[in-house]
Motif scaffolding. Structure first.
Motif, short mmCIF file in Angstrom:
data_model
loop_
_atom_site.label_atom_id
_atom_site.label_comp_id
_atom_site.label_asym_id
_atom_site.label_seq_id
_atom_site.Cartn_x
_atom_site.Cartn_y
_atom_site.Cartn_z
N VAL A 139 27.30 -29.90 -35.84
CA VAL A 139 28.63 -29.49 -35.41
C VAL A 139 28.85 -28.03 -35.80
CG1 VAL A 139 31.10 -29.94 -35.57
CG2 VAL A 139 29.48 -31.84 -35.60
N GLY A 140 29.09 -27.22 -34.80
CA GLY A 140 29.35 -25.80 -35.02
C GLY A 140 30.72 -25.44 -34.51
N PRO A 141 31.03 -24.15 -34.44
CA PRO A 141 32.36 -23.71 -34.02
C PRO A 141 32.72 -24.14 -32.59
CG PRO A 141 30.90 -21.82 -34.39
CD PRO A 141 30.15 -23.05 -34.78
N SER A 142 31.71 -24.38 -31.75
CA SER A 142 31.98 -24.81 -30.37
C SER A 142 31.81 -26.31 -30.20
CB SER A 142 31.03 -24.08 -29.42
OG SER A 142 31.23 -22.70 -29.49
N GLY A 143 31.70 -27.04 -31.31
CA GLY A 143 31.51 -28.49 -31.23
C GLY A 143 30.06 -28.86 -31.44
N PRO A 144 29.71 -30.12 -31.16
CA PRO A 144 28.34 -30.55 -31.40
C PRO A 144 27.35 -29.91 -30.43
CG PRO A 144 29.69 -32.37 -30.58
CD PRO A 144 30.57 -31.18 -30.69
N ALA A 145 26.19 -29.58 -30.96
CA ALA A 145 25.11 -29.01 -30.16
C ALA A 145 23.78 -29.49 -30.76
CB ALA A 145 25.17 -27.49 -30.16
N PRO A 146 22.76 -29.68 -29.93
CA PRO A 146 21.48 -30.13 -30.46
C PRO A 146 20.89 -29.12 -31.43
CG PRO A 146 21.49 -30.18 -28.04
CD PRO A 146 22.74 -29.50 -28.49
N TYR B 192 30.76 -49.97 -28.73
CA TYR B 192 29.92 -49.56 -29.85
C TYR B 192 30.44 -48.24 -30.40
CZ TYR B 192 27.41 -46.40 -26.61
OH TYR B 192 27.08 -45.43 -25.70
N VAL B 193 29.93 -47.87 -31.58
CA VAL B 193 30.31 -46.61 -32.21
C VAL B 193 29.04 -45.81 -32.49
CG1 VAL B 193 32.46 -47.46 -33.23
CG2 VAL B 193 30.33 -47.65 -34.51
N GLY B 194 29.18 -44.50 -32.54
CA GLY B 194 28.05 -43.63 -32.78
C GLY B 194 28.34 -42.62 -33.87
N ALA B 195 27.28 -42.18 -34.54
CA ALA B 195 27.38 -41.17 -35.58
C ALA B 195 27.65 -39.79 -34.97
CB ALA B 195 26.08 -41.12 -36.39
N THR B 196 28.18 -38.88 -35.77
CA THR B 196 28.44 -37.53 -35.26
C THR B 196 27.15 -36.82 -34.88
OG1 THR B 196 28.47 -36.64 -37.51
CG2 THR B 196 30.60 -37.20 -36.54
N THR B 197 26.02 -37.23 -35.45
CA THR B 197 24.74 -36.65 -35.06
C THR B 197 24.27 -37.18 -33.71
OG1 THR B 197 23.58 -38.42 -36.20
CG2 THR B 197 23.91 -36.35 -37.43
N ASN B 198 24.93 -38.22 -33.20
CA ASN B 198 24.56 -38.92 -31.97
C ASN B 198 23.16 -39.52 -32.07
OD1 ASN B 198 25.85 -39.74 -29.58
ND2 ASN B 198 24.47 -38.48 -28.37
N ASP C 207 19.88 -35.62 -26.03
CA ASP C 207 21.24 -36.05 -26.34
C ASP C 207 21.28 -37.01 -27.52
OD1 ASP C 207 22.06 -34.47 -24.24
OD2 ASP C 207 22.49 -36.14 -22.90
N CYS C 208 20.29 -37.86 -27.65
CA CYS C 208 20.26 -38.83 -28.76
C CYS C 208 19.12 -38.61 -29.73
CB CYS C 208 20.16 -40.26 -28.22
SG CYS C 208 21.58 -40.77 -27.23
N HIS C 209 17.99 -38.11 -29.26
CA HIS C 209 16.81 -37.99 -30.13
C HIS C 209 16.74 -36.66 -30.86
CE1 HIS C 209 14.87 -41.79 -29.06
NE2 HIS C 209 15.44 -41.60 -27.87
N THR C 210 17.60 -35.70 -30.51
CA THR C 210 17.71 -34.45 -31.26
C THR C 210 19.05 -34.49 -31.99
OG1 THR C 210 16.39 -33.24 -29.63
CG2 THR C 210 17.79 -31.92 -31.10
#
Length: 170
Positions: free
Chosen positions: A38-45, A74-80, A31-34
């Protein structure tokens, strides 16, 4: 019978790498280390960069200011993979076995120690939020050693994760 209620015979016992893979997957390490793509279905590793941490090519701008009293902590990047909060800015580490940019030089003892103490390499700076090391500290020694065995089996990815930016305390 449910898996939890079945007796495990020696022939069925998973290898440490298999047990570690299972623990990494159920513990949400990806969830955080990979990095997320962002694809058509939203974020995915992005499994081509599995467990490689914050992408070195993604230079993070200063985080937005959060209003005083905001329930957002806190805030997070889109890459998580990058997070900013009162502690400063932290980046998800490269957990692959790369010798120069990942855990390749870490010993099993260092890894277990880091998860037990919340200290990078078991001796240095604190492991910063949002890494839930306190939860991993509750794993058995065998489970942490299995996680380490699995991480050593992951394809090494050369990825220089930035050093954290630790906020100065008033």
């Amino acid at each position: 019978a449910p898996l939890a209620n079945r007796a495990v015979t020696p022939a069925q016992k998973p290898t440490p790498v298999d047990r570690g893979r299972y623990l990494v997957e159920i513990s949400g390490c990806d969830d955080c280390h990979t990095p997320m793509a962002v694809g058509p279905s939203g974020p995915a590793p992005d499994m081509a960069r599995r467990l490689s941490g914050h992408p070195e090519s993604l230079k993070m701008p200063l985080p937005p200011d959060l209003p005083v009293g905001s329930p957002w902590g806190y805030v997070g990047a889109t890459t998580n993979t990058a997070f900013a909060g009162p502690w400063g800015m932290s980046y998800a580490a490269n957990l692959t076995a790369d010798q120069n940019t990942g855990l390749g030089i870490w010993t099993e003892e260092m890894f277990v120690g880091a998860m037990r103490t919340g200290k990078h390499m078991a001796t240095s700076r604190p492991i910063l939020p949002p890494m839930p090391w306190r939860s991993y500290a509750k794993m058995t020694d065998d489970d942490l050693k299995a996680v380490y065995a699995f991480l050593r089996s992951v394809q090494p990815v050369v990825n220089h994760v930035p050093d954290p930016e630790i906020a100065s305390q008033p």
